[in-house]
Design a protein around this motif. Structure first.
Motif, PDB file in Angstrom:
ATOM      1  N   UNK A   1       0.809  -1.211   0.000  1.00 15.96           N
ATOM      2  CA  UNK A   1       0.000   0.000   0.000  1.00 15.96           C
ATOM      3  C   UNK A   1       0.839   1.256   0.000  1.00 15.96           C
ATOM      4  N   UNK A   2       0.224   2.348  -0.431  1.00 13.14           N
ATOM      5  CA  UNK A   2       0.868   3.656  -0.427  1.00 13.14           C
ATOM      6  C   UNK A   2      -0.049   4.632   0.304  1.00 13.14           C
ATOM      7  N   UNK A   3       0.529   5.692   0.838  1.00 16.87           N
ATOM      8  CA  UNK A   3      -0.267   6.694   1.561  1.00 16.87           C
ATOM      9  C   UNK A   3      -1.377   7.229   0.675  1.00 16.87           C
ATOM     10  N   UNK A   4      -1.089   7.408  -0.614  1.00 13.30           N
ATOM     11  CA  UNK A   4      -2.057   8.015  -1.520  1.00 13.30           C
ATOM     12  C   UNK A   4      -3.032   7.015  -2.131  1.00 13.30           C
ATOM     13  N   UNK A   5      -2.931   5.737  -1.733  1.00 19.24           N
ATOM     14  CA  UNK A   5      -3.771   4.701  -2.337  1.00 19.24           C
ATOM     15  C   UNK A   5      -4.891   4.301  -1.387  1.00 19.24           C
TER      16      UNK A   5
ATOM     17  N   UNK B   1       3.629  17.323  -4.956  1.00 23.82           N
ATOM     18  CA  UNK B   1       3.297  16.615  -3.739  1.00 23.82           C
ATOM     19  C   UNK B   1       1.780  16.567  -3.566  1.00 23.82           C
ATOM     20  N   UNK B   2       1.094  17.633  -3.958  1.00 22.11           N
ATOM     21  CA  UNK B   2      -0.360  17.676  -3.807  1.00 22.11           C
ATOM     22  C   UNK B   2      -1.018  16.530  -4.557  1.00 22.11           C
ATOM     23  N   UNK B   3      -0.528  16.241  -5.769  1.00 22.73           N
ATOM     24  CA  UNK B   3      -1.157  15.193  -6.552  1.00 22.73           C
ATOM     25  C   UNK B   3      -0.925  13.815  -5.963  1.00 22.73           C
ATOM     26  N   UNK B   4       0.119  13.672  -5.148  1.00 21.48           N
ATOM     27  CA  UNK B   4       0.343  12.398  -4.489  1.00 21.48           C
ATOM     28  C   UNK B   4      -0.835  12.066  -3.578  1.00 21.48           C
ATOM     29  N   UNK B   5      -1.599  13.073  -3.181  1.00 23.88           N
ATOM     30  CA  UNK B   5      -2.762  12.846  -2.342  1.00 23.88           C
ATOM     31  C   UNK B   5      -4.055  13.016  -3.139  1.00 23.88           C
ATOM     32  N   UNK B   6      -3.968  12.713  -4.428  1.00 32.03           N
ATOM     33  CA  UNK B   6      -5.142  12.621  -5.292  1.00 32.03           C
ATOM     34  C   UNK B   6      -5.894  13.930  -5.469  1.00 32.03           C
TER      35      UNK B   6
ATOM     36  N   UNK C   1      -6.950   4.478 -13.852  1.00 26.67           N
ATOM     37  CA  UNK C   1      -7.162   5.623 -12.972  1.00 26.67           C
ATOM     38  C   UNK C   1      -6.010   5.813 -11.998  1.00 26.67           C
ATOM     39  N   UNK C   2      -5.518   4.721 -11.439  1.00 27.27           N
ATOM     40  CA  UNK C   2      -4.439   4.819 -10.458  1.00 27.27           C
ATOM     41  C   UNK C   2      -3.130   5.265 -11.103  1.00 27.27           C
TER      42      UNK C   2
ATOM     43  N   UNK D   1      -6.719  -0.718  -3.109  1.00 25.83           N
ATOM     44  CA  UNK D   1      -5.561  -1.600  -2.949  1.00 25.83           C
ATOM     45  C   UNK D   1      -6.003  -3.043  -2.774  1.00 25.83           C
ATOM     46  N   UNK D   2      -7.006  -3.251  -1.942  1.00 27.22           N
ATOM     47  CA  UNK D   2      -7.509  -4.601  -1.691  1.00 27.22           C
ATOM     48  C   UNK D   2      -8.040  -5.239  -2.972  1.00 27.22           C
ATOM     49  N   UNK D   3      -8.748  -4.440  -3.775  1.00 29.77           N
ATOM     50  CA  UNK D   3      -9.289  -4.955  -5.032  1.00 29.77           C
ATOM     51  C   UNK D   3      -8.168  -5.367  -5.984  1.00 29.77           C
ATOM     52  N   UNK D   4      -7.160  -4.517  -6.101  1.00 30.24           N
ATOM     53  CA  UNK D   4      -6.042  -4.819  -6.994  1.00 30.24           C
ATOM     54  C   UNK D   4      -5.304  -6.066  -6.524  1.00 30.24           C
ATOM     55  N   UNK D   5      -5.016  -6.140  -5.235  1.00 30.99           N
ATOM     56  CA  UNK D   5      -4.285  -7.289  -4.683  1.00 30.99           C
ATOM     57  C   UNK D   5      -5.080  -8.580  -4.878  1.00 30.99           C
TER      58      UNK D   5
END
Length: 231
Positions: A36-40, A76-81, A66-67, A45-49
């Motif tokens: 997992x990532x902070x921005x995910x 940095x802002x975009x890292x948080x969607x 989309x991801x 994440x669960x669906x992908x895994x």
């Protein structure tokens, strides 16, 4: 003349027909190998895994698309969607990050080709290849290294900087399949110094480029065989 075999398929269409092995690389990159990532989002994440474990990532191409696009800015802002970009813009940004000069006359196929050649030049000691298939093999190995370094950036500065990444490269090279790819330590260090988003988008675009060329070659071969069958 119309292009009989499309080479600029939208990302969801492209990913829906890709092999599980190729999609697993993107899934590992997006989820940091399932950690997992902070921005995910945790549900995404669960669906992908889950789909990765079942070999059914082809069923969620829109999520993968989309991801990948959500990391399309180096802010940095975009890292948080806060935003995302279209894939063509993302690929163009990556080409520019690698010192390429894409123009409005380049389609996504051309831009990805530029990215592959520039990435090999930057991150590898291998500067030439015998044919296009050999280049794709080199791309696969570069992607493997970049995916691994994208997941280890957190401890880079604290654990020894360039010396540490040189050690990581040495360890990774032992496991690479033949023919071995000699990745330049300086190239990987440059990659480590890149912005967080580009540590994800560079290998992502490289992997998508490989998938696109594999699909294009298969479609072209099928079309040529259909023509021969009519003779």
């Amino acid at each position: 003349m119309a292009i009989v075999v499309p080479r600029n398929l939208p990302l969801p269409d492209l990913l829906s027909g890709a092999s599980s092995d190729d999609l697993n690389v993107l899934a590992d990159l997006i989820t940091d190998n399932g950690k997992g990532r902070v921005a995910l989002d945790s549900k995404i994440k669960a669906s992908i895994v889950t789909h990765r474990s079942k070999g059914t990532l082809q069923a969620i191409p829109e999520i993968l698309d989309s991801e990948i696009r959500a990391f399309g800015s180096n802010s940095i802002a975009n890292m948080f969607r806060s935003s995302s970009v279209e894939y063509t813009e993302l690929a163009t940004d990556v080409a520019k990050k690698l010192d390429g000069k894409p123009t409005a006359f380049h389609d996504v196929f051309d831009v990805e080709d530029m990215v592959m050649r520039l990435a090999i030049s930057k991150y590898s000691e291998v500067k030439s290849f015998s044919d296009y298939a050999a280049m794709l093999a080199q791309v696969s190995q570069v992607v493997r290294l970049l995916v691994s370094t994208a997941g280890t950036i957190g401890g880079f500065a604290a654990s020894g900087g360039a010396a540490t990444i040189a050690g990581l490269i040495g360890g990774r090279l032992v496991t690479l399949a033949a023919p071995p790819l000699a990745v330049a330590a300086a190239g990987a260090t440059i990659f480590q110094a890149a912005s967080p988003a580009f540590r994800i988008t560079v290998p992502a675009v490289l992997q998508v480029a490989k998938i696109r060329r594999t699909r294009f070659d298969a479609d072209l071969t099928a079309y040529q065989e259909s023509l021969r069958a009519c003779l």
